[in-house]
Design a protein around this motif. Structure first.
Motif, PDB file in Angstrom:
ATOM      1  N   ASN A  24      26.163  72.902  35.543  1.00  0.00           N
ATOM      2  CA  ASN A  24      26.928  71.790  36.552  1.00  0.00           C
ATOM      3  C   ASN A  24      25.887  70.659  36.798  1.00  0.00           C
ATOM      4  OD1 ASN A  24      28.268  70.548  38.654  1.00  0.00           O
ATOM      5  ND2 ASN A  24      28.398  72.307  39.913  1.00  0.00           N
ATOM      6  N   LEU A  25      26.143  69.672  35.963  1.00  0.00           N
ATOM      7  CA  LEU A  25      25.287  68.588  36.095  1.00  0.00           C
ATOM      8  C   LEU A  25      25.333  67.738  37.408  1.00  0.00           C
ATOM      9  CD1 LEU A  25      24.954  67.588  32.581  1.00  0.00           C
ATOM     10  CD2 LEU A  25      23.326  68.838  33.382  1.00  0.00           C
ATOM     11  N   GLU A  26      26.356  68.040  38.023  1.00  0.00           N
ATOM     12  CA  GLU A  26      26.734  67.106  39.374  1.00  0.00           C
ATOM     13  C   GLU A  26      25.695  67.707  40.433  1.00  0.00           C
ATOM     14  OE1 GLU A  26      30.902  67.221  40.478  1.00  0.00           O
ATOM     15  OE2 GLU A  26      31.284  66.539  38.627  1.00  0.00           O
ATOM     16  N   GLU A  27      24.969  68.820  40.144  1.00  0.00           N
ATOM     17  CA  GLU A  27      24.177  69.484  41.055  1.00  0.00           C
ATOM     18  C   GLU A  27      22.744  69.190  40.866  1.00  0.00           C
ATOM     19  OE1 GLU A  27      25.117  73.476  41.633  1.00  0.00           O
ATOM     20  OE2 GLU A  27      27.017  73.226  42.218  1.00  0.00           O
ATOM     21  N   ILE A  28      22.403  68.419  39.815  1.00  0.00           N
ATOM     22  CA  ILE A  28      21.080  68.217  39.688  1.00  0.00           C
ATOM     23  C   ILE A  28      20.653  66.751  39.331  1.00  0.00           C
ATOM     24  CG2 ILE A  28      20.506  70.430  38.780  1.00  0.00           C
ATOM     25  CD1 ILE A  28      20.711  69.457  35.816  1.00  0.00           C
ATOM     26  N   ASP A  29      19.555  66.224  39.459  1.00  0.00           N
ATOM     27  CA  ASP A  29      19.363  64.862  39.314  1.00  0.00           C
ATOM     28  C   ASP A  29      18.760  64.825  37.846  1.00  0.00           C
ATOM     29  OD1 ASP A  29      18.793  62.041  39.457  1.00  0.00           O
ATOM     30  OD2 ASP A  29      17.221  62.301  40.975  1.00  0.00           O
ATOM     31  N   TRP A  30      19.652  64.075  36.826  1.00  0.00           N
ATOM     32  CA  TRP A  30      19.322  64.163  35.510  1.00  0.00           C
ATOM     33  C   TRP A  30      19.466  62.651  34.818  1.00  0.00           C
ATOM     34  CZ3 TRP A  30      22.722  62.933  31.712  1.00  0.00           C
ATOM     35  CH2 TRP A  30      24.228  63.049  32.150  1.00  0.00           C
ATOM     36  N   VAL A  31      18.477  62.551  33.955  1.00  0.00           N
ATOM     37  CA  VAL A  31      18.624  61.061  32.990  1.00  0.00           C
ATOM     38  C   VAL A  31      18.693  61.594  31.552  1.00  0.00           C
ATOM     39  CG1 VAL A  31      17.182  59.888  34.807  1.00  0.00           C
ATOM     40  CG2 VAL A  31      15.911  61.037  32.982  1.00  0.00           C
ATOM     41  N   THR A  32      19.003  60.320  30.922  1.00  0.00           N
ATOM     42  CA  THR A  32      19.054  60.283  29.403  1.00  0.00           C
ATOM     43  C   THR A  32      18.677  58.985  28.972  1.00  0.00           C
ATOM     44  OG1 THR A  32      20.319  61.165  27.646  1.00  0.00           O
ATOM     45  CG2 THR A  32      21.542  59.859  29.226  1.00  0.00           C
ATOM     46  N   PHE A  33      18.155  59.152  27.704  1.00  0.00           N
ATOM     47  CA  PHE A  33      18.087  57.839  27.106  1.00  0.00           C
ATOM     48  C   PHE A  33      18.774  57.563  25.785  1.00  0.00           C
ATOM     49  CE2 PHE A  33      14.574  59.148  29.570  1.00  0.00           C
ATOM     50  CZ  PHE A  33      14.073  57.772  30.202  1.00  0.00           C
ATOM     51  N   GLY A  34      18.907  56.477  25.358  1.00  0.00           N
ATOM     52  CA  GLY A  34      19.750  56.383  23.993  1.00  0.00           C
ATOM     53  C   GLY A  34      19.760  55.184  23.536  1.00  0.00           C
ATOM     54  N   VAL A  35      19.651  54.890  22.335  1.00  0.00           N
ATOM     55  CA  VAL A  35      19.685  53.825  21.422  1.00  0.00           C
ATOM     56  C   VAL A  35      21.139  53.372  21.056  1.00  0.00           C
ATOM     57  CG1 VAL A  35      18.873  52.772  19.069  1.00  0.00           C
ATOM     58  CG2 VAL A  35      17.353  54.632  20.458  1.00  0.00           C
ATOM     59  N   ILE A  36      21.153  52.063  21.131  1.00  0.00           N
ATOM     60  CA  ILE A  36      22.519  51.688  20.713  1.00  0.00           C
ATOM     61  C   ILE A  36      22.641  51.809  19.226  1.00  0.00           C
ATOM     62  CG2 ILE A  36      24.292  49.587  20.784  1.00  0.00           C
ATOM     63  CD1 ILE A  36      22.931  48.845  23.428  1.00  0.00           C
ATOM     64  N   VAL A  37      23.488  52.516  18.695  1.00  0.00           N
ATOM     65  CA  VAL A  37      23.237  52.610  17.183  1.00  0.00           C
ATOM     66  C   VAL A  37      24.773  51.885  16.533  1.00  0.00           C
ATOM     67  CG1 VAL A  37      21.925  54.666  16.891  1.00  0.00           C
ATOM     68  CG2 VAL A  37      24.559  54.962  17.015  1.00  0.00           C
ATOM     69  N   ARG A  38      25.714  51.283  17.372  1.00  0.00           N
ATOM     70  CA  ARG A  38      26.871  50.858  17.122  1.00  0.00           C
ATOM     71  C   ARG A  38      27.405  50.299  18.119  1.00  0.00           C
ATOM     72  NH1 ARG A  38      32.480  52.225  15.817  1.00  0.00           N
ATOM     73  NH2 ARG A  38      33.143  50.721  14.024  1.00  0.00           N
ATOM     74  N   LYS A  39      27.904  48.974  17.820  1.00  0.00           N
ATOM     75  CA  LYS A  39      28.782  48.232  18.809  1.00  0.00           C
ATOM     76  C   LYS A  39      29.961  47.896  18.313  1.00  0.00           C
ATOM     77  CE  LYS A  39      27.007  44.797  21.360  1.00  0.00           C
ATOM     78  NZ  LYS A  39      26.078  43.837  21.718  1.00  0.00           N
ATOM     79  N   VAL A  40      31.105  47.960  19.158  1.00  0.00           N
ATOM     80  CA  VAL A  40      32.405  47.252  18.513  1.00  0.00           C
ATOM     81  C   VAL A  40      32.614  46.229  19.333  1.00  0.00           C
ATOM     82  CG1 VAL A  40      34.733  48.019  18.988  1.00  0.00           C
ATOM     83  CG2 VAL A  40      33.268  49.742  18.491  1.00  0.00           C
ATOM     84  N   THR A  41      33.126  45.253  18.457  1.00  0.00           N
ATOM     85  CA  THR A  41      33.712  43.962  18.911  1.00  0.00           C
ATOM     86  C   THR A  41      34.312  44.072  20.501  1.00  0.00           C
ATOM     87  OG1 THR A  41      33.596  42.850  16.866  1.00  0.00           O
ATOM     88  CG2 THR A  41      34.782  41.724  18.413  1.00  0.00           C
ATOM     89  N   PRO A  42      34.080  43.356  21.309  1.00  0.00           N
ATOM     90  CA  PRO A  42      34.605  43.526  22.581  1.00  0.00           C
ATOM     91  C   PRO A  42      36.262  43.317  22.409  1.00  0.00           C
ATOM     92  CG  PRO A  42      32.886  42.007  23.103  1.00  0.00           C
ATOM     93  CD  PRO A  42      32.863  42.294  21.413  1.00  0.00           C
ATOM     94  N   GLN A  43      36.938  44.516  23.386  1.00  0.00           N
ATOM     95  CA  GLN A  43      38.276  44.563  23.264  1.00  0.00           C
ATOM     96  C   GLN A  43      38.789  44.059  24.427  1.00  0.00           C
ATOM     97  OE1 GLN A  43      39.545  46.600  20.286  1.00  0.00           O
ATOM     98  NE2 GLN A  43      37.544  46.375  19.557  1.00  0.00           N
TER      99      GLN A  43
END
Length: 86
Positions: A24-43
């Motif tokens: 239950n991730l709502e009960e803990i303080d968590w973080v994540t990191f990510g790299v933008i590997v693909r971007k879609v043209t704005p829609q």
């Protein structure tokens, strides 16, 4: 970084699907990191507002990506962010 991460749990993007199913991730303080590997043209949404979609990965498991949808002010502020940015 140590100060920012104090009392927080790091969850890698490649682990996120499993963690969501088992914790239950709502009960803990968590973080994540990510790299933008693909971007879609704005829609354009049905309401005429523009949004962006980014595919993020933690570079640990390239088959596991997370789609991030950016709307409103977040889209306006960040849509030009370069692919490859963390």
């Amino acid at each position: 970084m140590d100060r920012k991460m104090a009392n927080r749990k790091l969850i890698r993007l490649s682990q996120l699907k499993n963690k969501l199913a088992t914790e239950n991730l709502e009960e803990i303080d968590w973080v994540t990191f990510g790299v933008i590997v693909r971007k879609v043209t704005p829609q354009s949404a049905n309401n005429g507002k523009t949004f962006s979609i980014w595919r993020l990965n933690d570079l640990r498991d390239l088959s596991e990506c997370v789609s991030l949808f950016l709307f409103g002010e977040v889209h306006k502020e960040h849509w030009k962010t370069d692919q490859g940015t963390v």
